[in-house]
Design an enzyme around this catalytic site. Sequence first.
Site, PDB file in Angstrom:
ATOM      1  N   ASP A  42       0.815  -1.220   0.000  1.00 49.22           N
ATOM      2  CA  ASP A  42       0.000   0.000   0.000  1.00 49.22           C
ATOM      3  C   ASP A  42       0.847   1.267   0.000  1.00 49.22           C
ATOM      4  O   ASP A  42       2.041   1.223   0.245  1.00 49.22           O
ATOM      5  CB  ASP A  42      -0.821   0.034   1.299  1.00 49.22           C
ATOM      6  CG  ASP A  42      -2.078  -0.776   1.188  1.00 49.22           C
ATOM      7  OD1 ASP A  42      -2.352  -1.301   0.105  1.00 49.22           O
ATOM      8  OD2 ASP A  42      -2.776  -0.879   2.210  1.00 49.22           O
ATOM      9  N   LYS A  64      -2.457   4.212  -3.115  1.00 48.75           N
ATOM     10  CA  LYS A  64      -2.851   5.502  -3.680  1.00 48.75           C
ATOM     11  C   LYS A  64      -1.744   6.518  -3.416  1.00 48.75           C
ATOM     12  O   LYS A  64      -1.370   6.736  -2.272  1.00 48.75           O
ATOM     13  CB  LYS A  64      -4.150   5.949  -3.014  1.00 48.75           C
ATOM     14  CG  LYS A  64      -4.612   7.307  -3.476  1.00 48.75           C
ATOM     15  CD  LYS A  64      -6.052   7.572  -3.114  1.00 48.75           C
ATOM     16  CE  LYS A  64      -6.302   7.702  -1.622  1.00 48.75           C
ATOM     17  NZ  LYS A  64      -7.651   8.203  -1.341  1.00 48.75           N
ATOM     18  N   MET A 177      -7.345   9.790   9.441  1.00 46.09           N
ATOM     19  CA  MET A 177      -8.011  10.292   8.237  1.00 46.09           C
ATOM     20  C   MET A 177      -8.882  11.513   8.552  1.00 46.09           C
ATOM     21  O   MET A 177      -9.959  11.677   7.983  1.00 46.09           O
ATOM     22  CB  MET A 177      -8.861   9.184   7.578  1.00 46.09           C
ATOM     23  CG  MET A 177      -8.009   8.006   7.136  1.00 46.09           C
ATOM     24  SD  MET A 177      -8.956   6.615   6.507  1.00 46.09           S
ATOM     25  CE  MET A 177      -9.540   5.866   8.021  1.00 46.09           C
TER      26      MET A 177
HETATM   27  N1  SAH Z   1      -4.006   0.635   9.430  1.00 47.13           N
HETATM   28  C1  SAH Z   1      -3.388   1.917   9.676  1.00 47.13           C
HETATM   29  C2  SAH Z   1      -4.353   3.069   9.468  1.00 47.13           C
HETATM   30  C3  SAH Z   1      -4.920   3.163   8.088  1.00 47.13           C
HETATM   31  S1  SAH Z   1      -5.928   4.583   7.869  1.00 47.13           S
HETATM   32  C4  SAH Z   1      -2.780   1.919  11.084  1.00 47.13           C
HETATM   33  O1  SAH Z   1      -3.063   1.030  11.884  1.00 47.13           O
HETATM   34  O2  SAH Z   1      -1.983   2.817  11.341  1.00 47.13           O
HETATM   35  C5  SAH Z   1      -4.761   5.745   7.260  1.00 47.13           C
HETATM   36  C6  SAH Z   1      -4.622   6.894   8.244  1.00 47.13           C
HETATM   37  O3  SAH Z   1      -3.789   6.533   9.327  1.00 47.13           O
HETATM   38  C7  SAH Z   1      -3.961   8.118   7.653  1.00 47.13           C
HETATM   39  O4  SAH Z   1      -4.874   8.917   6.957  1.00 47.13           O
HETATM   40  C8  SAH Z   1      -3.482   8.821   8.908  1.00 47.13           C
HETATM   41  O5  SAH Z   1      -4.548   9.474   9.579  1.00 47.13           O
HETATM   42  C9  SAH Z   1      -3.070   7.652   9.767  1.00 47.13           C
HETATM   43  N2  SAH Z   1      -1.630   7.352   9.640  1.00 47.13           N
HETATM   44  C10 SAH Z   1      -1.079   6.227   9.162  1.00 47.13           C
HETATM   45  N3  SAH Z   1       0.264   6.272   9.244  1.00 47.13           N
HETATM   46  C11 SAH Z   1       0.561   7.468   9.823  1.00 47.13           C
HETATM   47  C12 SAH Z   1       1.760   8.109  10.183  1.00 47.13           C
HETATM   48  N4  SAH Z   1       2.945   7.524   9.995  1.00 47.13           N
HETATM   49  N5  SAH Z   1       1.693   9.332  10.765  1.00 47.13           N
HETATM   50  C13 SAH Z   1       0.512   9.928  10.980  1.00 47.13           C
HETATM   51  N6  SAH Z   1      -0.664   9.372  10.647  1.00 47.13           N
HETATM   52  C14 SAH Z   1      -0.643   8.158  10.086  1.00 47.13           C
END
Ligand code: SAH
Length: 258
Positions: A42, A64, A177
């Site tokens: 991803d 994306k 998000m």
């Molecule tokens: N499965 C992922 C989340 C997926 S949704 C998890 O457990 O982390 C995607 C959202 O996660 C992004 O839009 C953002 O809000 C957050 N996100 C993921 N990685 C991030 C990072 N390194 N720093 C800040 N926000 C992050």
Amino acid sequence: MGEQRLNVESRITLLGAGPGDPDLLTLKGVKALQTADVVLYDALTNETLLEHAPEAAIKVYVGKRSGEHSYPQDTINKLMIDYALNYGHVVRLKGGDPFVFGRGYEELDYAASYSIPVSVIPGISSSIGVPGLQQIPVTHRGMSESFWVITGTTTSGEVSADIYQAAQSNATVVVLMGLKKLPKIVEIFKAAGKHHLPTAVVQNGSAEDERLVVGVVETIESLAQQENIKAPALLIFGEVVSLHPSFKNLIKQYASIA
Ligand code: SAH
């Protein structure tokens, strides 16, 4: 989608890649990648993780990039099955943890409908790991007894109704998000009388270009704008944010003005 090839042992591993820093992948995750025939990854996964996979493994980007259209979930599901039937071990590498807003269960369910065995390797979710790397604990004795992890954008594009309830509580509230919805979310916290609740926004947590802004509910929107904070970012609302060193500096600044 064809018949299963002879001598191919199809299986799928749903693997959580962690929040971005490639060293935050689990050891079990490294071992899974080492035996991958195909890796589907991803946008939120660090591409250096692919180096753990054999050189001959097929690596397919299905995420994306900002502005581009994402692969429909349906296409990803089908690719995953097709590769598993034809090549064997598919590692489905997903940002953070596969089951925290990762649509992991949809992939698991789809694979199960083809009787392809799936194993799950959890990852460090950004929702807990990113605040933690900033030394912001999501719970803290005497300060926060629970935490919520909420999506800022639901399937219908609205702010989740859960945010209204969370804003009324004493819990730490982590919003994923949610950057685009920050004005609306701030409004919800203000309506709950939380104008001065410590708040942080972290962009690209755990990566080299990580950025952070710290303030309170009523200042966070303009701070994030001034600092030009971009996605991926998460929002943290809660007293625990006051434990961050830059929040302590903020208090000193205010004290010196007053
Ligand atoms: N499965 C992922 C989340 C997926 S949704 C998890 O457990 O982390 C995607 C959202 O996660 C992004 O839009 C953002 O809000 C957050 N996100 C993921 N990685 C991030 C990072 N390194 N720093 C800040 N926000 C992050």
